[in-house]
Design an enzyme around this catalytic site. Structure first.
Site, PDB file in Angstrom:
ATOM      1  CB  SER A 139      -1.083   0.219   1.531  1.00  0.00           C
ATOM      2  OG  SER A 139      -1.915   0.819   1.312  1.00  0.00           O
ATOM      3  CG  ASP A 292      -6.106  -3.717  -3.179  1.00  0.00           C
ATOM      4  OD1 ASP A 292      -6.569  -2.833  -3.108  1.00  0.00           O
ATOM      5  OD2 ASP A 292      -4.990  -3.907  -3.383  1.00  0.00           O
ATOM      6  CG  HIS A 321      -5.288  -2.505   0.331  1.00  0.00           C
ATOM      7  ND1 HIS A 321      -4.197  -2.443  -0.843  1.00  0.00           N
ATOM      8  CD2 HIS A 321      -5.276  -1.567   1.841  1.00  0.00           C
ATOM      9  CE1 HIS A 321      -3.644  -1.491   0.167  1.00  0.00           C
ATOM     10  NE2 HIS A 321      -4.251  -1.347   0.755  1.00  0.00           N
TER      11      HIS A 321
END
Lengths: 345, 345
Positions: A139, A292, A321
């Site tokens: 991320s 995601d 995610h």
């Protein structure tokens, strides 16, 4: 706030003092400190160092528990692993731990590039490292991984950005803006000058927006939260997601989210993402989570094609995610497989 | 508020007065009025009637412009088409147009089943219809289509629920809750007793949450809003999405969103969705938008399998769920193809 960001919850960690640190914006941080933790021993030839920065709202603690371990790809008996807390996460220098007058709403704006430049000094000045065997992150950690590979191509032998992109997409920026606005719109937030704990409504709202897109629809629809012992979607949203964000500092989260939203590894290339990604010398595995909702597979795939000699590796998880958190054993195994292969390359 | 919901913007429409109307909740509406518009002529044998209720925040006006027309599947030269405004949309009886004391925050809670029961009376008492050749609708209109097919199986010859489910999923409920909370959390909302236009911050926030999941990421990332003449994502979000919601009444929207969230066509079957869907006698095409972020394809597919003799039809659009608005010519053509085939079956 300070109770949450303490050693007994997030440590042990050490801090590296960079002194006054000039930011890309032209502002500066007086006395920047990076909080980090290391695992394993640096090889005599310094060839086994791995750098792993944190993601949004996370600390090095979760990286350790979710990714490191004997027999895992990131095994401290083989590698010297440096986990580093990003600026603003509450352990490194942050709005919440900076003395007045530059505290809270007056803390300067930080970019992903600022973090990477500070991390570069950490590895050079603290550990005498010129090269890293691997930089990886999930991320916002992926954003930093891309920035490392673009900014310091000679220093990064391998790169594994997971579930993140080199440049934010318009949709990702919209999503992150809704997170920021959820916090800022709480009247108790008061422009960043809230009383301790007062802006919890905004944090709760933010938590639910984060959860709506961060996990997959199936996580809710198949009640996969049962594996964590929750009784309902509501119970999970409160007991897991709100619980994660409530003790955190709203100004810290907004600093991080803004950094996330404004990220662009092509900035030094005049915005030319093709040129920026083409300049990467690291052997790169772009690792995408197929489900995601923050960083869709197709956006990662589009960037991966622009990185010389890179590969797109796909993992699948009902956690979407937020499989990054390490709650899905299947995700963890898949990540280890890809990282092992990359480390052997 | 009342200016927006007027004939010169949303008409022409007529109203059908149902008198006092008992709700599923045990409450009642005093003097329920349904606003509707018809197109074409009813055949002497009454075999050509089509019912098409509205979706969230929409009125019959948009259904007409997006789905009806010469040469379209819904051609008024062939069919008698009844477009009906759902309760709470500002044209039919709503929080915004009910006199005190049952106005605004005191308006009773409505279910999808209430709408369908009221619509049943409209077609029977106003038009003398026992059967409909087709019931169709998108999103909340799909919820009503399912309710029609389950509740009045003998009255529905064909059903085309588009981009919606018979029962809300846990994830869909979470998403809709975030929409509601975005409006209610505006201090100016004041529990539903806002001054006219005052709660616009909450409406703007709601608009952006709606837009983040309602369109596809690619809509933003490929700047597909250019086809509407906007200059940026921000310009599109303000000029198109906020513009759509700002003139609407916050209590109306919350009533609609709550109805959406609580929908369950299996309620009369004690929650047994398998039995509820198995009871459908209509020839049914479940039409899914592949990129739908509100009602994912797989959730529609799971329900479709439970409907005897039904088919799953897939359409694709960069506009995602909000392709329903008719902005994508490819979507419009695909819908017409499926509806034509269904009407010929």
């Amino acid at each position: 706030m300070t109770a949450y960001y303490a050693q007994d919850i997030h440590g042990p960690f050490e801090t590296f003092d960079l002194g006054d640190f000039d930011l890309e914006s032209g502002d500066k941080i007086r006395g920047l400190k990076l909080a980090y933790a290391t695992f394993g021993e640096l090889a005599p030839d310094k060839s086994n160092a791995i750098l792993f920065p944190t993601w949004y709202s996370g600390t090095t603690n979760i990286l350790e528990s979710a990714y490191l371990g004997e027999g895992r790809a990131l095994d401290a008996s083989k590698y010297f692993i440096i986990l580093v807390n990003q600026i603003g996460n509450g352990l490194s220098t942050s709005p919440s731990n900076t003395p007045a007058p530059f505290n809270a709403a007056r803390f300067p704006k930080i970019s992903i590039a600022d973090d990477v430049r500070a991390q570069r000094r950490l590895i050079a000045e603290k550990f005498g490292l010129e090269k890293l065997a691997l930089v990886l992150g999930g991320s916002m950690g992926a954003q930093m991984t891309f920035e490392w590979a673009v900014r310091f191509p000679e220093a990064v032998e391998r790169a594994a950005p997971i579930a993140g992109t080199a440049r934010g997409t318009a949709h990702n920026r919209l999503l992150v803006s809704t997170f920021i606005e959820a916090i800022e719109s709480d009247p108790a937030f008061d422009g960043g000058w809230y009383a301790d704990g007062a802006a919890h409504r905004g944090l709760r709202r933010h938590a639910r927006l984060f959860a709506a897109a961060g996990f997959t629809p199936d996580l809710y629809n198949r009640a996969a939260w049962r594996s964590l012992g929750f009784t309902s979607s509501e119970d999970f949203l409160t007991g897991f997601v709100e619980a994660h964000f409530l003790p955190q500092d709203p100004n810290n989260l907004i600093l991080l989210a803004t950094k996330w939203r404004e990220n662009d590894a092509a900035r030094r290339f005049g915005g030319d993402i093709v040129a920026a990604l083409a300049s990467i010398k690291a052997k790169t595995f772009v690792i995408a989570i197929e489900e995601d909702g923050f960083f869709p597979l197709k956006d990662l795939a589009a960037e991966q094609k622009l990185i010389p000699g890179s590969e797109l590796r796909r993992v699948s998880s009902i956690w979407g995610h937020l499989a990054l958190f390490g709650l899905d054993p299947g995700y963890n195994r898949a990540i280890d497989t890809h990282l092992r292969e990359l480390l052997a390359a």
